[in-house]
Scaffold this motif. Structure first.
Motif, short mmCIF file in Angstrom:
data_model
loop_
_atom_site.label_atom_id
_atom_site.label_comp_id
_atom_site.label_asym_id
_atom_site.label_seq_id
_atom_site.Cartn_x
_atom_site.Cartn_y
_atom_site.Cartn_z
N ARG A 199 43.18 65.68 19.68
CA ARG A 199 42.19 65.90 20.66
C ARG A 199 40.59 65.85 19.86
N LEU A 200 40.39 65.50 21.11
CA LEU A 200 38.80 65.10 21.34
C LEU A 200 38.11 65.45 21.67
N ILE A 201 37.19 66.34 20.88
CA ILE A 201 35.86 66.57 22.38
C ILE A 201 34.85 65.62 21.45
N LEU A 202 34.08 65.23 22.65
CA LEU A 202 33.16 64.23 22.64
C LEU A 202 31.99 64.74 23.49
N VAL A 203 30.78 64.96 22.35
CA VAL A 203 29.27 65.49 23.34
C VAL A 203 28.98 64.58 22.76
N ARG A 204 27.20 64.76 24.05
CA ARG A 204 26.33 64.08 23.81
C ARG A 204 25.29 65.17 23.48
N HIS A 205 24.38 64.75 22.61
CA HIS A 205 23.69 66.18 22.29
C HIS A 205 22.58 66.82 23.47
N ALA A 206 22.34 67.65 22.97
CA ALA A 206 20.96 68.31 24.52
C ALA A 206 20.35 68.28 24.84
N LYS A 207 19.49 67.82 25.72
CA LYS A 207 17.92 67.47 26.00
C LYS A 207 17.14 68.04 25.07
N VAL A 230 31.73 66.43 13.05
CA VAL A 230 31.07 65.39 12.65
C VAL A 230 29.88 64.52 13.94
N SER A 231 28.57 64.49 12.94
CA SER A 231 27.62 64.75 13.81
C SER A 231 26.32 63.36 13.25
N SER A 232 25.84 63.20 14.46
CA SER A 232 24.33 62.28 13.78
C SER A 232 23.51 63.12 12.64
N THR A 233 22.89 62.35 12.55
CA THR A 233 21.51 63.32 11.30
C THR A 233 20.37 63.42 12.23
N ALA A 234 20.20 63.11 13.46
CA ALA A 234 19.21 63.64 13.94
C ALA A 234 19.29 64.89 14.51
N ARG A 252 30.41 67.99 9.02
CA ARG A 252 29.32 67.37 8.44
C ARG A 252 29.01 65.85 9.11
N ARG A 253 27.62 66.07 8.74
CA ARG A 253 26.36 65.21 9.30
C ARG A 253 26.83 63.61 8.36
N ASP A 254 26.83 62.66 9.56
CA ASP A 254 26.96 60.77 9.98
C ASP A 254 25.68 60.86 10.16
N PRO A 255 25.34 59.68 8.89
CA PRO A 255 24.00 59.06 9.25
C PRO A 255 24.49 57.45 10.18
N ARG A 256 25.82 57.47 9.80
CA ARG A 256 26.24 56.22 11.18
C ARG A 256 26.16 56.69 12.50
N VAL A 270 38.42 67.33 16.87
CA VAL A 270 37.85 66.32 16.38
C VAL A 270 36.35 66.57 17.06
N MET A 271 34.96 67.20 16.60
CA MET A 271 34.35 67.13 17.88
C MET A 271 33.46 65.98 16.70
N MET A 272 32.79 65.38 17.94
CA MET A 272 31.79 64.42 17.49
C MET A 272 30.65 64.14 18.83
N LEU A 273 29.31 64.86 17.40
CA LEU A 273 28.20 64.80 18.47
C LEU A 273 27.65 63.63 18.53
N GLY A 274 27.05 62.84 19.55
CA GLY A 274 26.41 61.27 19.45
C GLY A 274 25.17 61.33 20.13
N HIS A 275 24.72 60.85 20.53
CA HIS A 275 23.79 59.70 21.84
C HIS A 275 24.02 58.71 22.21
N ASN A 276 23.18 58.68 23.59
CA ASN A 276 23.54 57.58 24.93
C ASN A 276 22.48 56.37 24.34
N PRO A 277 22.69 54.97 24.78
CA PRO A 277 23.55 55.06 25.82
C PRO A 277 25.22 54.93 25.00
#
Length: 167
Positions: A4-12, A53-57, A78-82, A103-110
């Motif tokens: 299972r994957l939990i895919l989250v775009r960062h908050a505003k 696993v999250s973007s480093t932003a 863990r933070r992943d700059p990729r 796994v939860m992945m946090l990232g950015h659009n698009p």
């Protein structure tokens, strides 16, 4: 077996300081309020990540900091700059290296919205799925035993929500 994957775009995030780099932008008040709503919704629906696993932003890390209190302290993060403004192929590669489920992945659009769309065999019938707004969250399941086996177009959407659904 399934994963299972939990895919989250960062908050505003805030655009108040024009001198601030994109990578260092913090959450604004709306983002600070919506991220905990997502965490509570995930926990109340038993979507508890074992690995994050999250973007480093700054805005993705702050999103996690506000979601995390809804979960047990045992979640590995863990933070992943990729993942900073990553493309689909990069996100897929990062996910291939994950070990736990969910796994939860946090990232950015698009990128994260396109990744969500390309992961699934069928998109959820939600009016906001295609634009994947801030703090949009997809729960997807894959009939695989190891993340290294993951292929695009094979996921099943179990749930999808945006903060406006949860307020």
């Amino acid at each position: 077996m399934s994963l299972r994957l939990i895919l989250v775009r960062h908050a505003k995030s805030s655009w108040d300081d024009p001198a601030q780099t994109d990578h260092d932008r913090p959450l604004n008040r709306r983002g600070q309020k919506s991220a905990p709503l997502v965490g509570k919704w995930l926990a109340s629906n038993a979507h508890i990540p074992a690995e994050v696993v999250s973007s480093t932003a700054r805005r993705t890390l702050e999103t996690w900091e506000r979601i995390a209190p809804a979960f047990p302290d045992t979640t590995l993060m863990r933070r992943d700059p990729r993942l900073y403004h990553a493309h689909v192929a990069t996100m897929l590669s990062v996910l291939h290296g994950c070990a736990a489920s969910p796994v939860m992945m946090l990232g950015h659009n698009p990128g994260i919205g396109e990744f969500a769309e390309r992961l699934l065999a069928n998109a959820p019938k939600h009016p906001r799925f295609r634009d994947y707004p801030t703090c949009a969250t997809l729960i997807a399941e894959f009939d695989i035993a190891d993340w290294a086996e993951l292929k695009l177009g094979t996921g099943r959407a179990l749930d999808f929500a945006v903060p406006a659904d949860l307020a």
